[in-house]
Design a protein around this motif. Structure first.
Motif, mmCIF file in Angstrom:
data_model
loop_
_atom_site.group_PDB
_atom_site.id
_atom_site.type_symbol
_atom_site.label_atom_id
_atom_site.label_comp_id
_atom_site.label_asym_id
_atom_site.label_seq_id
_atom_site.Cartn_x
_atom_site.Cartn_y
_atom_site.Cartn_z
ATOM 1 N N VAL A 75 10.745 5.918 -11.961
ATOM 2 C CA VAL A 75 10.014 7.119 -11.491
ATOM 3 C C VAL A 75 8.551 7.022 -11.943
ATOM 4 O O VAL A 75 7.623 7.218 -11.165
ATOM 5 C CB VAL A 75 10.678 8.403 -12.032
ATOM 6 C CG1 VAL A 75 9.753 9.614 -11.835
ATOM 7 C CG2 VAL A 75 12.012 8.649 -11.327
ATOM 8 N N ALA A 76 8.367 6.618 -13.190
ATOM 9 C CA ALA A 76 6.986 6.512 -13.716
ATOM 10 C C ALA A 76 6.249 5.334 -13.084
ATOM 11 O O ALA A 76 5.019 5.366 -12.930
ATOM 12 C CB ALA A 76 7.040 6.324 -15.234
ATOM 13 N N ALA A 77 7.004 4.319 -12.657
ATOM 14 C CA ALA A 77 6.351 3.089 -12.151
ATOM 15 C C ALA A 77 6.058 3.128 -10.657
ATOM 16 O O ALA A 77 5.245 2.344 -10.166
ATOM 17 C CB ALA A 77 7.246 1.877 -12.443
ATOM 18 N N THR A 78 6.711 4.027 -9.902
ATOM 19 C CA THR A 78 6.624 3.965 -8.434
ATOM 20 C C THR A 78 5.209 4.024 -7.866
ATOM 21 O O THR A 78 4.873 3.206 -7.002
ATOM 22 C CB THR A 78 7.522 5.049 -7.801
ATOM 23 O OG1 THR A 78 8.892 4.721 -8.086
ATOM 24 C CG2 THR A 78 7.350 5.096 -6.283
ATOM 25 N N PRO A 79 4.336 4.907 -8.352
ATOM 26 C CA PRO A 79 2.972 4.912 -7.766
ATOM 27 C C PRO A 79 2.291 3.543 -7.856
ATOM 28 O O PRO A 79 1.788 3.015 -6.865
ATOM 29 C CB PRO A 79 2.236 5.971 -8.597
ATOM 30 C CG PRO A 79 3.318 6.907 -9.029
ATOM 31 C CD PRO A 79 4.511 6.037 -9.303
ATOM 32 N N LEU A 80 2.357 2.906 -9.008
ATOM 33 C CA LEU A 80 1.721 1.581 -9.114
ATOM 34 C C LEU A 80 2.580 0.493 -8.484
ATOM 35 O O LEU A 80 2.088 -0.580 -8.148
ATOM 36 C CB LEU A 80 1.419 1.241 -10.577
ATOM 37 C CG LEU A 80 0.017 1.692 -11.004
ATOM 38 C CD1 LEU A 80 -0.155 1.601 -12.504
ATOM 39 C CD2 LEU A 80 -1.061 0.862 -10.301
ATOM 40 N N ASP A 81 3.849 0.785 -8.287
ATOM 41 C CA ASP A 81 4.719 -0.174 -7.581
ATOM 42 C C ASP A 81 4.273 -0.290 -6.127
ATOM 43 O O ASP A 81 4.212 -1.387 -5.568
ATOM 44 C CB ASP A 81 6.168 0.321 -7.664
ATOM 45 C CG ASP A 81 7.177 -0.694 -7.132
ATOM 46 O OD1 ASP A 81 8.082 -0.293 -6.380
ATOM 47 O OD2 ASP A 81 7.015 -1.889 -7.443
ATOM 48 N N VAL A 82 3.885 0.861 -5.538
ATOM 49 C CA VAL A 82 3.373 0.859 -4.150
ATOM 50 C C VAL A 82 2.090 0.030 -4.086
ATOM 51 O O VAL A 82 1.928 -0.841 -3.238
ATOM 52 C CB VAL A 82 3.097 2.302 -3.677
ATOM 53 C CG1 VAL A 82 2.403 2.296 -2.313
ATOM 54 C CG2 VAL A 82 4.381 3.120 -3.626
ATOM 55 N N ILE A 83 1.193 0.281 -5.024
ATOM 56 C CA ILE A 83 -0.095 -0.434 -5.051
ATOM 57 C C ILE A 83 0.144 -1.927 -5.283
ATOM 58 O O ILE A 83 -0.452 -2.779 -4.603
ATOM 59 C CB ILE A 83 -1.001 0.155 -6.161
ATOM 60 C CG1 ILE A 83 -1.294 1.639 -5.878
ATOM 61 C CG2 ILE A 83 -2.304 -0.644 -6.273
ATOM 62 C CD1 ILE A 83 -1.922 1.940 -4.539
ATOM 63 N N LYS A 84 1.034 -2.259 -6.175
ATOM 64 C CA LYS A 84 1.350 -3.662 -6.465
ATOM 65 C C LYS A 84 1.835 -4.369 -5.203
ATOM 66 O O LYS A 84 1.359 -5.449 -4.853
ATOM 67 C CB LYS A 84 2.418 -3.721 -7.566
ATOM 68 C CG LYS A 84 2.835 -5.096 -8.023
ATOM 69 C CD LYS A 84 4.021 -5.661 -7.294
ATOM 70 C CE LYS A 84 5.240 -4.808 -7.226
ATOM 71 N NZ LYS A 84 6.296 -5.495 -6.393
ATOM 72 N N SER A 85 2.779 -3.737 -4.480
ATOM 73 C CA SER A 85 3.315 -4.371 -3.255
ATOM 74 C C SER A 85 2.221 -4.550 -2.219
ATOM 75 O O SER A 85 2.148 -5.574 -1.537
ATOM 76 C CB SER A 85 4.455 -3.521 -2.681
ATOM 77 O OG SER A 85 5.506 -3.397 -3.620
#
Ligand SMILES: C[N+](C)(C)CCCC[C@H](N)C(=O)O
Length: 288
Positions: free
Chosen positions: A217-227
């Motif tokens: 949950v905490a990682a999802t915003p930067l997970d989108v940016i990373k992808s």
């Protein structure tokens, strides 16, 4: 430096990956392609167009790599905690180290595992985003014919640094959230285990599952940016860096873009990490 934590991390990471890869493929496609109306639409179209195998695209490489990455993560975490608290894994089962030490050890593992994860994660995301059905003889060839061909093509077209595209976003995503990951796990185990006893298998399963959900949950915003950073450069470079990608994504799609894949990350995060921690603890206990 105890080696068994590295080996247990290797095996437990591979078990978790196989269970979670189909969830991960749907998530990556939702984050980087606008052709799907949601999770079910993505699942139905992937199955219809690519059969069940479509959900396992890009898994062969991470099966080896995520085991190495998980091995590094758990090995570094455990040994940094040993250095900070002078407590072995077994002693920590009955006496909780400070949350600050757990967080520092988790963040340290997060930074170091990024160097191993970055190229593998890039190849995984590039392969997962190939939505052609299985190649028919004489049919259109996908851009990448497999993980090794993908790595060689990226190296040739984008240079050696191309294999680390998205690495900064990956490090920013994983460092704090792996600190949170281990704090959630250790805290839940400690809160739900009688003093001086080892946590039960059920406690380890639920603690691992909640650690997976909390960190994703905490990682999802930067997970989108990373992808998105990893897919950038495939055709023309759209982003000048992580901040440019954040601002550009927000301007084009609003705040909700940073929560794409949150549901699937959470749905995947519980079982994958429940299995990962249970197998990790079981192996260390049996080798204890
Ligand atoms: C730090 N971040 C939240 C990205 C991942 C934390 C969990 C890692 C685990 N191997 C999994 O695949 O779920």
């Amino acid at each position: 430096m105890p080696v068994e934590e590295f080996v247990a991390g290797w095996i437990s990471g591979a078990l978790g990956l196989v269970l979670g890869h189909p969830f991960d493929t749907v998530k990556v496609r939702l984050q980087t392609q606008s052709t799907y109306r949601g999770i079910m639409d993505c699942i139905v179209k992937t199955y219809r167009h690519e059969s069940l195998l479509g959900f396992f695209k890009g898994m062969s490489f991470p099966l080896v790599s995520i085991a190495v990455v998980n091995s590094v993560l758990f090995g570094v975490y455990s040994n940094v905690l040993l250095a900070l608290t002078a407590m072995s894994h077994q002693e920590r089962r009955t006496q909780l180290p400070s949350y600050t030490h757990v967080f520092i050890a988790g963040c340290t593992g997060g930074v170091i595992q990024t160097f191993f994860l970055a190229p593998f994660d890039l190849i995984k995301v590039r392969l997962q985003n190939q939505t052609e059905p299985r190649v028919q003889p004489g049919g259109p060839q996908p851009r990448y014919r497999g993980p090794v061909h993908c790595a060689a093509t990226i190296f040739r077209e984008e240079g050696p640094r191309g294999l680390f595209r998205g690495a900064w976003a990956l490090m920013l995503r994983d460092t704090p959230t792996l600190g949170l990951y281990f704090v959630t796990y250790e805290g839940f185990c400690h809160q739900n285990t009688p003093h001086g006893q080892n946590p039960s298998s059920a406690t380890v399963l639920v603690a691992g599952g909640f650690a997976g959900i909390a960190s994703w949950v905490a990682a999802t915003p930067l997970d989108v940016i990373k992808s998105r950073m990893q897919m950038d450069g495939l055709r023309r470079r759209e982003y000048q860096g992580v901040l440019d990608c954040v601002v550009s994504s927000f301007r084009q799609e609003g705040l909700r873009v940073f929560f794409r894949g949150l549901t699937i990350n959470s749905a995947r995060g519980f079982p994958v990490n429940a299995v990962t921690f249970l197998s990790y603890e079981y192996l260390l206990h049996s080798w204890g």
